[in-house]
Design an enzyme around this catalytic site. Structure first.
Site, PDB file in Angstrom:
ATOM      1  N   TYR A  98       0.859  -1.192   0.000  1.00 53.64           N
ATOM      2  CA  TYR A  98       0.000   0.000   0.000  1.00 53.64           C
ATOM      3  C   TYR A  98       0.897   1.245   0.000  1.00 53.64           C
ATOM      4  O   TYR A  98       1.854   1.320   0.792  1.00 53.64           O
ATOM      5  CB  TYR A  98      -0.898  -0.027   1.248  1.00 53.64           C
ATOM      6  CG  TYR A  98      -1.750   1.215   1.406  1.00 53.64           C
ATOM      7  CD1 TYR A  98      -2.855   1.425   0.588  1.00 53.64           C
ATOM      8  CD2 TYR A  98      -1.439   2.173   2.357  1.00 53.64           C
ATOM      9  CE1 TYR A  98      -3.627   2.558   0.720  1.00 53.64           C
ATOM     10  CE2 TYR A  98      -2.214   3.311   2.492  1.00 53.64           C
ATOM     11  CZ  TYR A  98      -3.306   3.498   1.674  1.00 53.64           C
ATOM     12  OH  TYR A  98      -4.063   4.632   1.810  1.00 53.64           O
ATOM     13  N   LYS A 195     -12.121   0.989   5.574  1.00 51.21           N
ATOM     14  CA  LYS A 195     -12.554   0.320   4.349  1.00 51.21           C
ATOM     15  C   LYS A 195     -13.733  -0.613   4.654  1.00 51.21           C
ATOM     16  O   LYS A 195     -14.765  -0.140   5.064  1.00 51.21           O
ATOM     17  CB  LYS A 195     -11.361  -0.389   3.715  1.00 51.21           C
ATOM     18  CG  LYS A 195     -10.060   0.463   3.689  1.00 51.21           C
ATOM     19  CD  LYS A 195     -10.122   1.645   2.764  1.00 51.21           C
ATOM     20  CE  LYS A 195      -8.972   2.630   2.917  1.00 51.21           C
ATOM     21  NZ  LYS A 195      -7.615   2.070   2.869  1.00 51.21           N
TER      22      LYS A 195
HETATM   23  C1  PLP Z   1      -6.340   2.531   3.279  1.00 54.73           C
HETATM   24  C2  PLP Z   1      -5.296   1.532   3.583  1.00 54.73           C
HETATM   25  C3  PLP Z   1      -4.334   1.771   4.575  1.00 54.73           C
HETATM   26  C4  PLP Z   1      -4.260   3.069   5.338  1.00 54.73           C
HETATM   27  O1  PLP Z   1      -5.370   3.263   6.156  1.00 54.73           O
HETATM   28  P1  PLP Z   1      -5.980   4.725   6.515  1.00 54.73           P
HETATM   29  O2  PLP Z   1      -7.172   4.369   7.322  1.00 54.73           O
HETATM   30  O3  PLP Z   1      -6.282   5.390   5.218  1.00 54.73           O
HETATM   31  O4  PLP Z   1      -4.923   5.464   7.274  1.00 54.73           O
HETATM   32  C5  PLP Z   1      -3.394   0.769   4.820  1.00 54.73           C
HETATM   33  N1  PLP Z   1      -3.410  -0.397   4.133  1.00 54.73           N
HETATM   34  C6  PLP Z   1      -4.316  -0.649   3.163  1.00 54.73           C
HETATM   35  C7  PLP Z   1      -4.267  -1.945   2.435  1.00 54.73           C
HETATM   36  C8  PLP Z   1      -5.284   0.298   2.854  1.00 54.73           C
HETATM   37  O5  PLP Z   1      -6.176   0.047   1.889  1.00 54.73           O
END
Ligand code: PLP
Length: 385
Positions: A98, A195
């Protein structure tokens, strides 16, 4: 208890003061003490807050761990893990990471003397070859973003054990409904709760879950709780409430994300303008066998490239969908479409991107839980233009 029951009940009890069935939003920074130091386990909300405690217990149960820890964002959760390390300690991670994690490792922690190696983790021999005596952590992600590559968690756990180091897995794409890395030997699970877990694109939050039955200041859970409180990137109670509410339907949402992801992937595979479709449920996906072994479904993330390799064709598709909203992020009930080359992965030099299979026509879909016939009709229209 099975997953859906745990999602709804784990860690949660009616409020003892009022009987409120839903966990109250304890919007308070501090707690009355009967006498100095005499309190009910809550002193100050950076350290503990009852709404956060309920969420942390719920997450620990869903991941089959012993302790959950919530952070203001996913990045803050990752930051806390690296703060367990010292200068000259070494981390082995994936070259398909990421983007925000890669930036945190190389632009912040490398400056404090932590060393990082990035290898192709789908080839565990490369992980083994990268291990050094000072390697303290393996940081993995599976499936990866945006090519949905799959890494064998149990194989990484064996390498971590043999080298006396920790294995942490970013489980954001799979969620505990589809994959429980602690059961496969990982020491730490990390989530961007932003997410699928929260699932409604209305909150940003992160979490860690560990499986460590030992107690006291040397235990992994206590060391991470120390960083959580000392660095202070903790979430507020309102956001914890929103994530708790989202998790109550995680199992239902994930079922539909998986079914819709499959239907959209199969539709795209048969489309004359589409070149390759990346979705781990296809038997010819290079990670399919591992995914089938370690996951309980293949998820709602799908990416694909167009024939001809012209970026303008991809941009036309991206601007012509109506239900798929052009936006960053993923995992919400609504479908999103994105262009990694110009959005999430724009900071990576083009040559590096292409070497890693991130073509200019690559389009990433976060397939939501709408009626799939409408989603496919939307893609049909956008591809026809
Ligand atoms: C979005 C995401 C992150 C970071 O998370 P935030 O809540 O945006 O700080 C880390 N790893 C993955 C795979 C992500 O999709």
């Amino acid at each position: 208890m099975r997953f859906g029951t745990k999602a709804i009940h784990a860690g949660l009890e009616p409020d003892p003061g009022t009987g409120a069935v839903m966990t109250p939003i304890f919007q308070t920074s501090t707690y009355a003490q009967a006498a100095p130091g005499q309190h009910k386990g809550y002193e100050y909300s950076r350290t503990h807050n009852p709404t956060r405690t309920a969420l942390q217990r719920n997450l620990a149960t869903l991941e089959n761990g012993t302790h959950g820890l919530c952070f203001a964002t996913g990045m803050a959760a990752i930051d806390a893990v690296i703060k367990l390390l010292q200068p000259d300690d070494h981390v082995v991670s994936t070259n398909d990471l990421y983007g925000g994690t890669y930036r945190l490792f190389t632009k912040i922690f490398a400056g404090f003397g932590v060393r990082f190696s990035f290898v192709d983790m789908t080839d565990t021999d490369q992980v083994e070859a990268a291990m050094r005596p000072e390697t303290k952590l393996i940081w993995a992600e599976t499936p990866t973003n945006p090519l949905l590559r799959v890494v064998d968690i149990a194989a990484l756990a064996a390498i971590a054990k043999a080298n006396n180091c920790l294995l942490a897995v970013d489980n954001t794409f799979a969620t505990p409904y589809l994959q429980t890395p602690l059961d496969l030997g990982a020491d730490i699970v990390m989530h961007s709760l932003t997410k699928y877990m929260a699932g409604h694109s209305d909150v940003v939050m992160g979490a860690l879950v560990v499986k460590d039955p030992s107690t006291g200041s040397g235990s992994l859970a206590e060391r991470l709780a120390f960083v959580q409180n000392s660095s202070g990137a903790t979430p507020g109670p309102m956001d914890c409430f929103l994530v708790l509410r989202g998790i109550k339907t995680l199992h239902l949402r994930m079922e539909r994300h998986c079914a819709n992801g499959k239907a959209v992937a199969e539709y795209l595979k048969g489309h004359p303008l589409v070149d390759r479709v990346h979705w781990p449920g296809f038997t010819d996906h290079p990670g399919h066998a591992v995914a089938a072994r370690q996951m309980r479904g293949f998820g709602g993330m799908v990416s694909f490239t167009l024939k001809g390799d012209r970026m303008e064709d991809a941009l036309r598709v991206l601007s012509n969908t109506e239900l798929f909203t052009l936006a960053e992020s993923l995992g919400g009930v609504e479908s999103l479409i994105g262009h990694p080359a110009s959005m999430t992965h724009a900071s990576i030099p083009r040559e590096d991107r292409l070497r890693n299979g991130l073509l200019d026509t690559l389009i990433r879909l976060s397939v939501g839980i709408e009626d799939v016939e409408d989603l496919i009709a939307d893609l049909e229209r956008a591809l026809a233009r």
